[in-house]
Design an enzyme around this catalytic site. Structure first.
Site, PDB file in Angstrom:
ATOM      1  N   THR A 160       0.756  -1.299  -0.026  1.00  0.00           N
ATOM      2  CA  THR A 160       0.039  -0.052  -0.005  1.00  0.00           C
ATOM      3  C   THR A 160       0.684   1.232  -0.075  1.00  0.00           C
ATOM      4  O   THR A 160       0.717   2.305  -0.928  1.00  0.00           O
ATOM      5  CB  THR A 160      -0.669   0.069   1.225  1.00  0.00           C
TER       6      THR A 160
ATOM      7  N   GLN B 219      -5.892  -2.204  -2.368  1.00  0.00           N
ATOM      8  CA  GLN B 219      -5.354  -0.985  -2.011  1.00  0.00           C
ATOM      9  C   GLN B 219      -4.506  -0.266  -3.226  1.00  0.00           C
ATOM     10  O   GLN B 219      -3.771  -1.108  -3.650  1.00  0.00           O
ATOM     11  CB  GLN B 219      -4.240  -1.189  -0.759  1.00  0.00           C
TER      12      GLN B 219
ATOM     13  N   GLN C  46      -9.984   1.701  -3.463  1.00  0.00           N
ATOM     14  CA  GLN C  46      -9.673   1.479  -2.088  1.00  0.00           C
ATOM     15  C   GLN C  46      -8.288   2.244  -1.871  1.00  0.00           C
ATOM     16  O   GLN C  46      -7.289   2.013  -2.653  1.00  0.00           O
ATOM     17  CB  GLN C  46      -9.436  -0.218  -2.093  1.00  0.00           C
ATOM     18  N   ASP C  47      -8.434   2.835  -0.651  1.00  0.00           N
ATOM     19  CA  ASP C  47      -7.159   3.610  -0.206  1.00  0.00           C
ATOM     20  C   ASP C  47      -6.666   4.679  -1.052  1.00  0.00           C
ATOM     21  O   ASP C  47      -5.556   4.907  -1.399  1.00  0.00           O
ATOM     22  CB  ASP C  47      -5.980   2.616  -0.084  1.00  0.00           C
TER      23      ASP C  47
ATOM     24  N   ASP D 144     -12.078   2.483   2.596  1.00  0.00           N
ATOM     25  CA  ASP D 144     -11.008   3.166   3.722  1.00  0.00           C
ATOM     26  C   ASP D 144     -10.309   4.299   2.674  1.00  0.00           C
ATOM     27  O   ASP D 144      -9.284   4.283   2.608  1.00  0.00           O
ATOM     28  CB  ASP D 144     -10.096   2.206   4.090  1.00  0.00           C
TER      29      ASP D 144
ATOM     30  N   ARG E  54     -14.235   3.096  10.111  1.00  0.00           N
ATOM     31  CA  ARG E  54     -13.923   2.118  10.869  1.00  0.00           C
ATOM     32  C   ARG E  54     -12.483   2.077  11.378  1.00  0.00           C
ATOM     33  O   ARG E  54     -11.516   2.621  10.777  1.00  0.00           O
ATOM     34  CB  ARG E  54     -14.216   0.908  10.071  1.00  0.00           C
TER      35      ARG E  54
ATOM     36  N   TRP F 134      -9.192   1.075  11.868  1.00  0.00           N
ATOM     37  CA  TRP F 134      -8.183   0.517  11.158  1.00  0.00           C
ATOM     38  C   TRP F 134      -7.046   0.091  12.479  1.00  0.00           C
ATOM     39  O   TRP F 134      -6.462  -1.133  12.501  1.00  0.00           O
ATOM     40  CB  TRP F 134      -7.340   1.347  10.285  1.00  0.00           C
TER      41      TRP F 134
END
Length: 516
Positions: free
Chosen positions: A280, A310, A332-333, A354, A422, A424
């Site tokens: 990531t 990610q 994502q990310d 996220d 959420r 992490w």
């Protein structure tokens, strides 16, 4: 009489300590180390130093503790350099390469912290928070690529515990109040404010794909900027176009400003992803750690798509960095607010899972946050904040912004749930304040990471949000979640306070302005 009393006190003080110097040192070190979260490595490495010096004040002990963390980090880095040849495959090599970079960054942060003539207690807490985040990111790389069984144990050491001790020693510092002009932080010099607000700041270099500038690629311009003398503000005008480049703006490139022709017209794009074998951390289209970075009128994009998981568009670990009227596009990310102090103003952020995540102290103000259509059976999660230590002065503050559905999500809104965040990491901290929450946000508001993990230790807050999903009557009932009703509590997360420190203004009797 006074003299006799003084002599008696001195005599008693000597009679109360063990007679040998070594035991005095041991007991003194024990006294201080027992006040840290990780006393055992503290005592062990303090004694290893072999010095017969007992700190008299907390500040002296803190400096010793930082020095020991630095010594251990240097020791670990020299050991880590030799581990490359033990990597058995590309994934292990990718995670190991990240760790080399992250340890280097940690050593830099610890060195900065030791030079106390140039920094405030708030700076110290920021840099120590960053140092700890770096080591957590190193570990995470091995875990997410599924190769944590072999090389990672060889990298294990006590540096994280020692840094955690130093954070605890600094956690009740008084922080310097900051003031803001025209909605920009005070640490932006007047000249930089003008650069952000002027329609066409005078560039040092121009990048244009058609050859009408000094360079055709942004990387060439950054390489030229690296050779400049001094480290004053350096402006690079990136003319309209789609630039397929992966850029790294490192520590030595300070005070760089990238000015685009507007977020619809100047686009930097890449496609690295965890699905494609990257970590990531290393998937970012643009990664910046050079202090004082500013971007204006540019879109940062990652086109790996939701199926590659990610895939970061921008990663910032740049202290005192500003992104103004920029776009961040991914799934994502998307936006990795990795570490340090960051400010986002009037930006557009698109993603699915996220998509605003990391462990910086960051405020996003007047931003448009769009959830896109995720993969089937996925949920949209706006934030995943990564605070691992209760003494880190980090968190995500989203203020006076809008959370809405992107065009591809709107027709299928009933098929996908969207949540504000959420946890992490264990001490995840996120607030949404005076922000418009459209109907896409689930009534529960927030989602679990893994069962009851972090639900008691996180801090999630909502303050005076508006819109169809703003009512909090059906929100989660976790111990760490709160509906903030006090302006005083909310003001800790405003631009005025949060980027300049996570605490109250010092007790000076000066009236406190919340900045809400």
């Amino acid at each position: 009489m006074a003299t006799k009393l003084a002599l008696f006190v001195i005599f008693m003080s000597f009679s109360l300590v063990p007679p040998t110097l070594s035991s005095v040192v041991t007991n003194g070190i024990d006294y201080w180390c027992d006040r840290t979260p990780n006393p055992q490595p503290c005592k062990y490495f303090m004694r290893q130093k072999g010095k017969s010096y007992v700190p008299k004040q907390k500040s002296e002990f803190r400096k010793m503790a930082v020095q020991i963390a630095l010594d251990r980090a240097l020791n670990a880095q020299s050991h880590n350099k030799g581990l490359g040849k033990k990597c058995r495959n590309d994934k292990e090599k990718a995670a190991w390469a990240d760790c080399l970079k992250l340890y280097e960054e940690t050593i830099l942060q610890l060195n900065q912290t030791l030079d106390s003539t140039k920094c405030t207690d708030f700076d110290v807490q920021t840099w120590l928070s960053t140092a700890l985040t770096n080591l957590e990111t190193c570990r995470a790389g091995f875990v997410e690529l599924g190769v944590s069984d072999y090389i990672l144990p060889l990298m294990s050491n006590n540096v994280s515990k020692l840094i955690s001790n130093t954070l605890a020693l600094n956690n009740n510092a008084s922080f310097v109040p900051q003031t803001y002009k025209h909605g920009f932080p005070r640490w932006l010099k007047a000249g930089d404010r003008k650069l952000l607000q002027s329609s066409s700041p005078t560039p040092n270099l121009v990048v244009a794909q058609d050859g009408s500038g000094n360079h055709r690629t942004i990387k060439e311009a950054l390489d030229a900027a690296a050779k400049r003398s001094g480290s004053g503000r350096f402006v690079i005008h990136v003319k309209r176009g789609v630039y397929k480049e992966n850029l790294e703006i490192g520590n030595k490139l300070k005070n760089i400003m990238l000015v685009g022709d507007g977020l619809r017209y100047t686009i930097i794009t890449g496609s690295r992803s965890v699905g494609g074998g990257s970590t990531t951390f290393n998937s970012a289209t643009v990664a910046v750690t050079g202090e004082g970075f500013i971007a204006r009128g540019i879109t940062f994009r990652n086109t790996a798509g939701p199926q590659n998981h990610q895939a970061v568009a921008l990663r910032s670990g740049s202290d005192l960095s500003v992104f103004y009227r920029c776009g961040f596009e991914g799934y994502q990310d998307t936006l990795y607010v990795h570490s340090q102090r960051q400010f986002y103003k009037e930006c557009y952020i698109y993603g699915t899972v996220d998509f605003i995540f990391g462990n910086a102290a960051v405020v996003l103000q007047n931003c448009m946050i769009y959830a896109r259509r995720p993969m089937d059976k996925q949920k949209n999660i706006v934030t995943a904040q990564g605070r691992t230590d209760p003494n880190q002065n980090t968190g995500i503050s989203i203020h006076n912004s809008r959370v809405m559905a992107a065009n591809d999500l709107t027709p299928v809104l009933s098929s996908f749930k969207t949540f504000l965040g959420r946890p992490w990491k264990e001490y995840s901290r996120t607030v949404f304040m005076q922000t418009y929450l459209d109907s896409l946000v689930d009534p529960a508001g927030w989602f679990e990471w893994d069962g009851d993990f972090a639900l008691n230790t996180l801090y999630y807050g909502e303050y005076k949000n508006i819109g169809p999903a703003a009512p909090t009557s059906r929100r989660v009932t976790w111990k760490g979640y709160r509906v903030i009703t006090s302006a005083t509590e909310a003001s800790k997360f405003t631009v005025t306070n949060f980027i300049a420190g996570r605490s109250w203004l010092p007790d000076t009797g000066i009236p406190f302005t919340s900045g809400l």
